[in-house]
Write a protein that holds these residues in place. Structure first.
Motif, PDB file in Angstrom:
ATOM      1  N   GLY A 143      40.918  25.690  76.599  1.00 60.24           N
ATOM      2  CA  GLY A 143      40.709  24.319  77.037  1.00 60.24           C
ATOM      3  C   GLY A 143      39.256  23.886  76.994  1.00 60.24           C
ATOM      4  N   GLU A 197      38.812  20.283  75.743  1.00 60.48           N
ATOM      5  CA  GLU A 197      39.208  19.303  76.759  1.00 60.48           C
ATOM      6  C   GLU A 197      38.123  19.172  77.823  1.00 60.48           C
ATOM      7  N   ARG A 246      46.206  20.455  77.854  1.00 60.96           N
ATOM      8  CA  ARG A 246      45.694  19.671  76.729  1.00 60.96           C
ATOM      9  C   ARG A 246      45.340  18.217  77.082  1.00 60.96           C
ATOM     10  N   SER A 247      45.234  17.891  78.355  1.00 57.24           N
ATOM     11  CA  SER A 247      44.944  16.515  78.740  1.00 57.24           C
ATOM     12  C   SER A 247      43.516  16.399  79.266  1.00 57.24           C
ATOM     13  N   ALA A 248      42.608  15.968  78.404  1.00 56.17           N
ATOM     14  CA  ALA A 248      41.230  15.747  78.826  1.00 56.17           C
ATOM     15  C   ALA A 248      41.142  14.607  79.841  1.00 56.17           C
TER      16      ALA A 248
END
Length: 375
Positions: free
Chosen positions: A212, A215, A325-327
């Motif tokens: 990550g 991200e 996967r969510s910045a």
């Protein structure tokens, strides 16, 4: 009894298994360890020797995919095990689990234990191209090895469920879930929170996409546009993994001022002590050691609602869980600490309490030693 522990990374013997090695030695057993690169680690060998532990070089390519090299790994481990003549073999991480367990079976070692510490590159993304090929081969090899394992340890229930779903474990296989590698809550002591005028976030990881890191960099960029005084620090290194962050990417993040890169640290405690919030946006873990270290030192955690990671955080209690996967979600979670700095002390205290109660390394090691018949 005589036990040999096989690893794929020499430094992990002290940093991840040091307390376990000491506990096994204190129980009166003869210990041998094997790992690649160990012959060049003079200080590690000296420390192990002071504990009465014999070190052996093992030719294991942690990230290599050459089948001839892996066959050589199997043969050299078989020779080593036959020479040592252990009663117990414990292997951890993918290649030692596969080839160490197979070699132990060929050498007729009575007790063969496998420790799944995470699933790595092949299992964390879309199974396409190279990743798909590696995954198919790994699955075949895991099936063969784990069919010969006396008991397999898992560090979270999601990995165990996936191994069963993929039919990697034989019917009736003996398994045990443990709380990660544990953390020495005395060495990683509760550290006072820095003043909250300007918050510092920290990520410690190998510089891989699956950790990550991208991200984190995107979230840092977005957050610093609104709050230019915050600091987003990164500790780690680039290795030979196919999913590694490029040097160009890293240089761009540093040049923009969005990321402060501290490099690879032999002791991460000063970095954790200097931060307010620890962040790990990983796609999948066994149980993330760096999160446990930050928890033991009293830091709130932001991590993903992913296998291994979700076991460390009670959402809203000692930190926040965000989607993989969510910045954007990561940025929002980081913003909550900027907007409500009173969360820092409360969540930090809870992290320490959970580390002491659930992840104390001595509690984890006692379970492992009982299961292996060492106490």
């Amino acid at each position: 009894m005589r036990i040999i522990i096989i690893a794929s990374f020499a430094d992990s013997l002290l940093s991840f298994r040091g307390a376990l090695l000491r506990a096994i030695s204190d129980a009166g057993h003869e210990i041998h360890v094997a790992a690649p690169g160990l012959s060049g680690k003079k200080n590690t060998i000296k420390t192990l020797a002071s504990w009465g532990i014999t070190a052996h070089e093992a030719r294991i390519s942690r990230t290599g995919t050459n089948p001839l090299h892996d066959l050589h790994t199997l043969l050299t481990l078989l020779i080593l095990i036959r020479n040592v003549k252990p009663d117990v073999v414990l292997s951890y991480t993918a290649k030692p689990v596969i080839y160490g367990t197979l070699a132990a079976a060929l050498a007729a070692v009575p007790k063969r234990f496998s420790l799944i510490t995470g699933l790595g590159y092949a299992f964390t993304g879309q199974a396409r191209g190279l990743r798909a090929g590696i995954k198919a081969v790994l699955m075949m090899l895991y099936r063969s090895a784990l069919a010969r394992s006396s008991l397999t340890f898992f560090q979270n229930p999601d990995d165990l469920a996936l191994f069963r779903q993929l039919d990697l474990l034989p019917a009736g296989a003996q398994t045990r879930i443990i709380n990660g590698s544990g953390i020495d809550v005395e060495s990683f002591n509760l550290s006072p929170m820095p003043p909250a005028q300007s918050l510092t976030f920290l990520l410690i990881a190998r510089l891989l996409g699956d950790k990550g890191v991208r991200e984190y960099a995107k979230a840092a960029k977005a957050l610093r546009k609104l709050h230019p005084n915050i600091r987003c620090q990164l500790v780690g290194w680039i290795d030979g993994n196919p999913d590694a962050i490029s040097q160009v990417e890293l240089d761009d993040w540093v040049a923009s001022g969005d990321i402060e890169f501290l490099g690879r640290l032999s002791d991460v405690r000063p970095a954790i002590s200097g931060c307010h919030v620890y962040v790990l946006p990983s796609y999948r873990e066994g149980t993330p050691r760096t999160v446990l270290e930050a928890m033991a030192m009293g830091r709130p955690i932001i991590t993903t609602d992913a296998p291994g990671c979700r076991q460390t955080v009670m959402d809203g209690d000692n930190g926040f869980l965000v989607p993989v996967r969510s910045a954007q979600a990561l940025e929002q979670a980081m913003s909550r600490f900027i907007e409500s700095p009173d969360l820092l002390a409360r969540m930090g205290r809870r992290s320490r309490e959970i580390a002491e109660d659930k992840f104390d390394v001595h509690k984890v090691n006692q379970v492992m030693m009982q299961e292996m018949g060492l106490i």
